[in-house]
Motif scaffolding. Structure first.
Motif, PDB file in Angstrom:
ATOM      1  N   SER A  67      -4.193 -12.890  24.416  1.00 19.90           N
ATOM      2  CA  SER A  67      -3.089 -12.046  24.875  1.00 19.90           C
ATOM      3  C   SER A  67      -2.954 -12.046  26.388  1.00 19.90           C
ATOM      4  O   SER A  67      -1.931 -11.615  26.925  1.00 19.90           O
ATOM      5  CB  SER A  67      -3.271 -10.610  24.376  1.00 19.90           C
ATOM      6  N   LEU A 125      -2.707  -7.656  17.611  1.00 25.08           N
ATOM      7  CA  LEU A 125      -1.587  -8.433  18.148  1.00 25.08           C
ATOM      8  C   LEU A 125      -0.635  -8.701  16.992  1.00 25.08           C
ATOM      9  O   LEU A 125      -0.933  -9.480  16.093  1.00 25.08           O
ATOM     10  CB  LEU A 125      -2.075  -9.763  18.728  1.00 25.08           C
ATOM     11  N   LYS A 168       3.911 -12.579  19.967  1.00 27.62           N
ATOM     12  CA  LYS A 168       2.811 -11.652  19.700  1.00 27.62           C
ATOM     13  C   LYS A 168       2.966 -10.397  20.536  1.00 27.62           C
ATOM     14  O   LYS A 168       3.026 -10.451  21.764  1.00 27.62           O
ATOM     15  CB  LYS A 168       1.472 -12.339  19.996  1.00 27.62           C
ATOM     16  N   ASP A 219       1.353  -7.011  21.742  1.00 28.74           N
ATOM     17  CA  ASP A 219       0.047  -6.363  21.929  1.00 28.74           C
ATOM     18  C   ASP A 219       0.185  -4.851  21.725  1.00 28.74           C
ATOM     19  O   ASP A 219       1.089  -4.217  22.274  1.00 28.74           O
ATOM     20  CB  ASP A 219      -0.458  -6.661  23.334  1.00 28.74           C
TER      21      ASP A 219
END
Length: 323
Positions: free
Chosen positions: A75, A286, A301, A303
């Motif tokens: 991430s 995620l 994705k 977070d």
């Protein structure tokens, strides 16, 4: 015909400039390695699990480089530059920077004073933050064009710089370029976040996440040339979270710059309840959105962030404890 790399010679006992002479030999061999490797792109296939590296052959380069990425760093777009010392003595790396046509500028390892020592026949990981992606290339070039520029400590100070080819057997650079360019195109249309609140059901077996979608007021405000729209085709589960059938996840959610704010409710339940579910979690918070935007299709994705991550872990622990 390939290039023959001469073995490094050990300086005679009593020589005053042993370190400097050894480093000079290392750098000369690295220069020869780079020359021999030029124009030979790698053809490795990405793999989810790295395999053990075999011991280097007698004619191996003094230092070899490979690109990888720890799951904790997915991430944060931080990659792992793996350097292996193939010699019989220690080498100190003072600086390392990586160049790739997939990213703008050099990707640098933030070296500490004195650098880092590579023990003989061992590998060490140097973390490096990726730069802004180059998004004009829809089909990424072969990973073998990536190179690492190194500076090795000499007998009385920094030695000369040398460049070595860096293998990318798992497609780390191409994957990050694809994901970052997709995120950049999506950000031009809307800001998509998970709200920090978590709505837990009365029986503690399910919960609801809220996906907050705030369209940009002007199309292309972040990325000029954007089409100004995106579609969330569907949402995948994670190693920690699955869809709760009592509050199913939507499909084909359309978002347009200049449009109205949206809140999408996502029912979740634990995907696993074994003892290592949370202890081993790296990417379980995620949330993968399958999106189409700006001529690209891929995974965006989202977070959860520190606050929501803690609440998700608490929910999974409680839900699993009551089963």
């Amino acid at each position: 015909m390939g290039c023959f790399l001469p073995p490094l010679r050990r300086p005679a006992a009593g020589t005053r400039h042993v370190a400097a002479g050894r480093v000079a030999a290392v750098m000369a061999a690295l220069a020869l390695t780079a020359s021999c490797s030029a124009g030979t792109p790698g053809t490795g296939t990405p793999s989810a699990t790295p395999t053990a590296t075999a011991a280097p052959a007698a004619s191996a380069a003094p230092i070899s480089a490979e690109i990888n990425q720890l799951r904790d760093d997915y991430s944060r777009q931080v990659i792992a530059v793996q350097l292996t010392n193939n010699t019989a003595g220690p080498l100190t790396v003072l600086s390392a920077s990586l160049s790739s046509p997939l990213f703008s500028g050099a990707v640098e390892w933030p070296a500490t004073p004195g650098g880092i020592e590579l023990p003989p026949r061992q590998t060490k990981i140097l973390p490096a933050q990726l730069r802004a992606p180059e998004c004009g290339i829809q089909t990424a070039p072969a990973a073998g064009v990536t190179a690492v520029s190194l500076r090795i400590a000499g007998g009385s100070g920094p030695g000369p710089a040398a460049t070595v080819p860096a293998g990318d057997p798992y497609g780390v650079m191409e994957r990050n370029n694809t994901e970052m360019c997709l995120a950049q195109a999506a950000a031009a249309v809307a800001d998509i976040r998970l709200a920090p609140d978590l709505e837990v059901s009365a029986d503690a077996q399910g919960a609801v996440l809220t996906l907050a979608i705030t369209p940009r007021s002007t199309p292309g405000a972040v990325n000029p040339g954007s089409t100004g729209s995106l579609t969330i085709n569907w949402i995948d589960g994670t190693p920690l979270l699955d869809e709760d059938q009592r509050a199913p996840w939507p499909r084909s959610v359309s978002v347009r710059a200049g449009g109205a704010f949206q809140q999408v409710r996502l029912g979740i339940r634990p995907a696993r309840c074994d003892p290592h579910a949370i202890a081993d979690d790296k990417v379980g918070t995620l949330l993968p959105l399958r999106v189409s935007v700006g001529g690209r299709d891929g995974v965006l994705k989202i977070d959860a962030g520190a606050v929501l991550r803690g609440r998700i872990y608490e929910f999974v622990t409680t839900a699993c404890g009551r089963q």
